[in-house]
Design an enzyme around this catalytic site. Structure first.
Site, PDB file in Angstrom:
ATOM      1  N   HIS A  75       0.845  -1.194   0.000  1.00 13.30           N
ATOM      2  CA  HIS A  75       0.000   0.000   0.000  1.00 13.30           C
ATOM      3  C   HIS A  75       0.878   1.242   0.000  1.00 13.30           C
ATOM      4  O   HIS A  75       1.724   1.404   0.867  1.00 13.30           O
ATOM      5  CB  HIS A  75      -0.904   0.010   1.235  1.00 13.30           C
ATOM      6  CG  HIS A  75      -2.064  -0.934   1.114  1.00 13.30           C
ATOM      7  ND1 HIS A  75      -3.208  -0.813   1.857  1.00 13.30           N
ATOM      8  CD2 HIS A  75      -2.256  -1.999   0.313  1.00 13.30           C
ATOM      9  CE1 HIS A  75      -4.056  -1.764   1.522  1.00 13.30           C
ATOM     10  NE2 HIS A  75      -3.499  -2.511   0.602  1.00 13.30           N
ATOM     11  N   TYR A 204      -8.961   5.385   7.627  1.00 10.78           N
ATOM     12  CA  TYR A 204      -9.080   5.727   9.043  1.00 10.78           C
ATOM     13  C   TYR A 204     -10.132   6.820   9.123  1.00 10.78           C
ATOM     14  O   TYR A 204      -9.923   7.933   8.630  1.00 10.78           O
ATOM     15  CB  TYR A 204      -7.741   6.238   9.588  1.00 10.78           C
ATOM     16  CG  TYR A 204      -6.675   5.170   9.739  1.00 10.78           C
ATOM     17  CD1 TYR A 204      -5.897   4.765   8.662  1.00 10.78           C
ATOM     18  CD2 TYR A 204      -6.451   4.561  10.969  1.00 10.78           C
ATOM     19  CE1 TYR A 204      -4.928   3.780   8.804  1.00 10.78           C
ATOM     20  CE2 TYR A 204      -5.473   3.576  11.124  1.00 10.78           C
ATOM     21  CZ  TYR A 204      -4.726   3.195  10.037  1.00 10.78           C
ATOM     22  OH  TYR A 204      -3.762   2.221  10.177  1.00 10.78           O
ATOM     23  N   PRO A 296      -3.898   0.157  18.681  1.00 13.47           N
ATOM     24  CA  PRO A 296      -3.690  -0.324  17.312  1.00 13.47           C
ATOM     25  C   PRO A 296      -3.820   0.743  16.231  1.00 13.47           C
ATOM     26  O   PRO A 296      -3.560   0.459  15.058  1.00 13.47           O
ATOM     27  CB  PRO A 296      -4.778  -1.392  17.147  1.00 13.47           C
ATOM     28  CG  PRO A 296      -5.815  -1.065  18.160  1.00 13.47           C
ATOM     29  CD  PRO A 296      -5.112  -0.408  19.297  1.00 13.47           C
ATOM     30  N   LYS A 300       1.235  -0.471  14.860  1.00  8.09           N
ATOM     31  CA  LYS A 300       2.657  -0.568  15.201  1.00  8.09           C
ATOM     32  C   LYS A 300       3.072  -1.773  16.043  1.00  8.09           C
ATOM     33  O   LYS A 300       4.262  -2.072  16.159  1.00  8.09           O
ATOM     34  CB  LYS A 300       3.081   0.703  15.980  1.00  8.09           C
ATOM     35  CG  LYS A 300       3.081   1.938  15.133  1.00  8.09           C
ATOM     36  CD  LYS A 300       4.181   1.860  14.104  1.00  8.09           C
ATOM     37  CE  LYS A 300       4.079   2.953  13.091  1.00  8.09           C
ATOM     38  NZ  LYS A 300       4.452   2.538  11.753  1.00  8.09           N
ATOM     39  N   TYR A 388       4.271   6.328   9.864  1.00  9.52           N
ATOM     40  CA  TYR A 388       3.434   5.199   9.458  1.00  9.52           C
ATOM     41  C   TYR A 388       4.255   4.134   8.729  1.00  9.52           C
ATOM     42  O   TYR A 388       4.079   2.936   8.960  1.00  9.52           O
ATOM     43  CB  TYR A 388       2.271   5.694   8.589  1.00  9.52           C
ATOM     44  CG  TYR A 388       1.146   4.686   8.476  1.00  9.52           C
ATOM     45  CD1 TYR A 388       0.160   4.603   9.462  1.00  9.52           C
ATOM     46  CD2 TYR A 388       1.076   3.809   7.404  1.00  9.52           C
ATOM     47  CE1 TYR A 388      -0.862   3.671   9.380  1.00  9.52           C
ATOM     48  CE2 TYR A 388       0.055   2.867   7.306  1.00  9.52           C
ATOM     49  CZ  TYR A 388      -0.916   2.812   8.298  1.00  9.52           C
ATOM     50  OH  TYR A 388      -1.913   1.885   8.212  1.00  9.52           O
TER      51      TYR A 388
HETATM   52  C1  PHB Z   1      -5.705  -4.427  10.604  1.00  8.56           C
HETATM   53  O1  PHB Z   1      -5.842  -4.650   9.400  1.00  8.56           O
HETATM   54  O2  PHB Z   1      -5.947  -5.299  11.459  1.00  8.56           O
HETATM   55  C2  PHB Z   1      -5.262  -3.106  11.060  1.00  8.56           C
HETATM   56  C3  PHB Z   1      -4.857  -2.168  10.123  1.00  8.56           C
HETATM   57  C4  PHB Z   1      -4.451  -0.913  10.544  1.00  8.56           C
HETATM   58  C5  PHB Z   1      -4.461  -0.607  11.891  1.00  8.56           C
HETATM   59  C6  PHB Z   1      -4.855  -1.541  12.822  1.00  8.56           C
HETATM   60  C7  PHB Z   1      -5.269  -2.796  12.408  1.00  8.56           C
HETATM   61  O3  PHB Z   1      -4.077   0.636  12.281  1.00  8.56           O
END
Ligand code: PHB
Length: 395
Positions: A75, A204, A296, A300, A388
């Site tokens: 990505h 997000y 989460p 990280k 990130y």
């Molecule tokens: C996930 O795909 O489980 C996932 C992706 C991004 C995050 C947290 C979890 O910030």
């Protein structure tokens, strides 16, 4: 009691323990991995799924990246949604070409287990009643029951990779450790759905009804999350209610909604920020969740665990190969300077994207202004992007 001898005893076959074992093996250092759960459990437990560029590079350098390179989804950006619109953060453009790879933690674990077993190295699954002995002496050991028989692994060092609820961190006397802790007043309700991703990148989403995250695991499976109460009762969430709420939070002005599908897994995740200092006591070293937890939101957790494994493997290599102990003594400092920066980032992402019950209208406006700033200023977007994709190791 059956006695085994090795150089490093590793408790826990998650990403930290398995990566450490593999890096040590590459350096010619012997270890035994002891794990409470079964191989099947370790390989199927759905956890995080985003690998930083730094983690991807390490997997490749360590020779365990082949399947990740084939099956992982690269990505080059993420989207931030708020006030009904989505804004793309171009990670690659902002970081000189870096990206992240969506590849489940259980896939990383599978690859590392397979590699270790192919190398003929031991992992003792389903070992119960583990106990640490003599960690503040020169002769530590790990005791446990394996296949019904008491075992003792005598070793030079113990790596505590047994997670937040494990036995290793509590083995450090309270007077020798400082714990930094913050719990968040919400959790995440996460689902896995048999639905092909209908959007290329992660979203997000900040919404008036709370955070939502659109993520994926493969070309056929989507992973989605909703901010919920920390003690949310899952039985109150029918599949229909989950999809309704996801649609409500994620639908933007362009009318896009996530493609629904059969929900194949549901769970609630608590949210906390946690750091143990130091990460070492005598001959015991803590790695990954045993030493630190991040919420989460920044994706990280697994990346930090793998970074600890790298730092410790280099320090142990210094000791065994070059007879130098300086890097072992500097283990805590070597990990925590970066861990704290990652804590800051994960906390910042969390506070920018979630609803806090005690926020007043001022806080709400400030949060939206923060999102508007990050999505319009190249300088602000760059700070998000460089964190990130992963800060450099050893900083
Ligand atoms: C996930 O795909 O489980 C996932 C992706 C991004 C995050 C947290 C979890 O910030």
């Amino acid at each position: 009691m059956k006695t085994l001898t090795t150089q490093v005893a590793i408790l826990g076959a998650g990403p930290a323990g398995l990566m450490l074992a593999h890096l040590l093996h590459l350096a010619g250092i012997e270890s035994i991995v002891v794990e409470l759960r079964s191989r099947q459990y370790a390989e199927q437990r759905i956890r995080a799924g985003v690998l930083e560029q730094t983690t991807v590079d390490l997997m490749n350098d360590a020779g365990v990246g082949a399947r990740m390179t084939r099956e992982g989804l690269r990505h080059h950006g993420i989207e931030l949604g708020f006030r009904g619109e989505r804004h793309r953060i171009d990670l690659s453009d902002l970081t000189g070409g870096k990206c992240v790879t969506v590849y489940g933690q259980h896939e990383v674990v599978k690859d590392l287990i397979e590699c270790r077993l192919a190398d003929g190295q031991p992992i003792l699954f389903e070992s119960t009643e583990a106990a640490l002995k003599g960690v503040d002496t020169d002769h530590p050991s790990l005791q446990f029951i394996y296949r019904g028989e008491p075992h003792e692994v005598k070793c030079d060092y113990i790596a505590g990779c047994d997670g937040f609820h494990g036995i290793c961190r509590p083995a450090i006397p309270a007077s020798s450790i400082t714990l930094y802790d913050r719990e968040y007043p919400f959790g995440w309700l996460g689902i896995l759905a048999e639905a092909p991703p209908s959007r290329e990148e992660l979203i997000y989403q900040n919404s008036p009804r709370g955070f939502a995250l659109y993520s994926m695991r493969s070309p056929t499976v989507t992973r989605l999350y909703l901010q919920c109460e920390p003690q949310e009762d899952l039985s109150q969430w029918s599949d229909e209610r989950i999809w309704d709420e996801l649609n409500w939070r994620l639908t933007g002005a362009d009318g896009w909604t996530p493609t629904p599908g059969k929900i194949i897994q549901k769970g609630i995740t608590g949210m906390r920020s946690f750091v143990a200092h130091p990460m070492q006591y005598g001959r015991l070293f803590l790695l990954g969740d045993a030493a630190h937890i991040v919420p989460p939101t920044g994706a990280k957790g697994m990346n930090l665990a793998i970074a600890d494994a790298l730092v410790l493997s280099q320090a142990l290599t210094g000791f065994y190969i070059r007879n130098k102990t300086e890097a072992l003594a500097a283990y805590t400092a070597g990990c925590l300077s970066r861990v704290w920066k990652v804590q800051r980032f994960s906390w910042w992402m969390t506070s920018m994207l979630h609803n806090f019950a005690d926020d007043n209208p001022f806080d709400r406006q400030r949060q939206i202004a923060e999102l508007a700033y990050v999505t319009t200023s190249r300088a602000a977007a760059t700070t998000l992007a460089e964190n990130y994709v992963g800060l450099p190791l050893m900083t």
